[in-house]
Design a protein around this motif. Structure first.
Motif, short mmCIF file in Angstrom:
data_model
loop_
_atom_site.label_atom_id
_atom_site.label_comp_id
_atom_site.label_asym_id
_atom_site.label_seq_id
_atom_site.Cartn_x
_atom_site.Cartn_y
_atom_site.Cartn_z
N TYR A 39 5.03 -11.18 -5.46
CA TYR A 39 6.22 -10.69 -6.15
C TYR A 39 7.06 -11.91 -6.47
N PHE A 69 6.57 -4.43 -1.60
CA PHE A 69 6.25 -5.65 -0.85
C PHE A 69 5.06 -5.46 0.08
N ARG A 100 8.30 -11.60 -0.08
CA ARG A 100 8.19 -10.15 0.03
C ARG A 100 8.81 -9.67 1.34
#
Length: 114
Positions: free
Chosen positions: A47, A40, A16
């Motif tokens: 992610y 993020f 992120r």
């Protein structure tokens, strides 16, 4: 080197890190950079970026240019505990050799929401 650049791109999503993403994709559109910065830092506790069946094609008249075509999936695991949200599709990465490394110049996706 080219698949190594895609690996750095993948790691930037997993970490992120917009800074790491910009290092491998210096031309990342500003709007996308801002959206990812929010995702993020605020929206996603995890992610991921995954790619399958990458196909590399070199530009015959330009040894510093290539394209990578792959099936890609971007997945955000929300902080709220809701189900993961993702986007999948066929993506084409326009690559450029910069010194000894490859970077992404542009990425175009034919996406399908998941």
């Amino acid at each position: 080197g080219i698949l190594g650049a895609i690996g750095r791109y993948q790691n930037a999503y997993r970490e992120r890190s917009v800074k790491a993403l910009k290092a491998v994709y210096p031309g990342l559109p500003r709007e996308m950079e801002q959206q990812l910065g929010r995702a993020f830092s605020r929206d996603c506790r995890a992610y991921d970026f995954a790619y399958l069946n990458p196909s590399v094609a070199f530009t015959p008249d330009d040894p510093t240019a290539a394209t990578v075509t792959a099936l890609t999936t971007y997945t955000c695991q929300p902080r709220s505990g809701q189900a993961a949200a993702g986007v999948s599709g066929q993506e084409v990465f326009m690559m450029r050799k910069a010194g000894d490394t490859w970077v992404i110049e542009r990425a175009l996706m034919d996406e399908r929401a998941r």
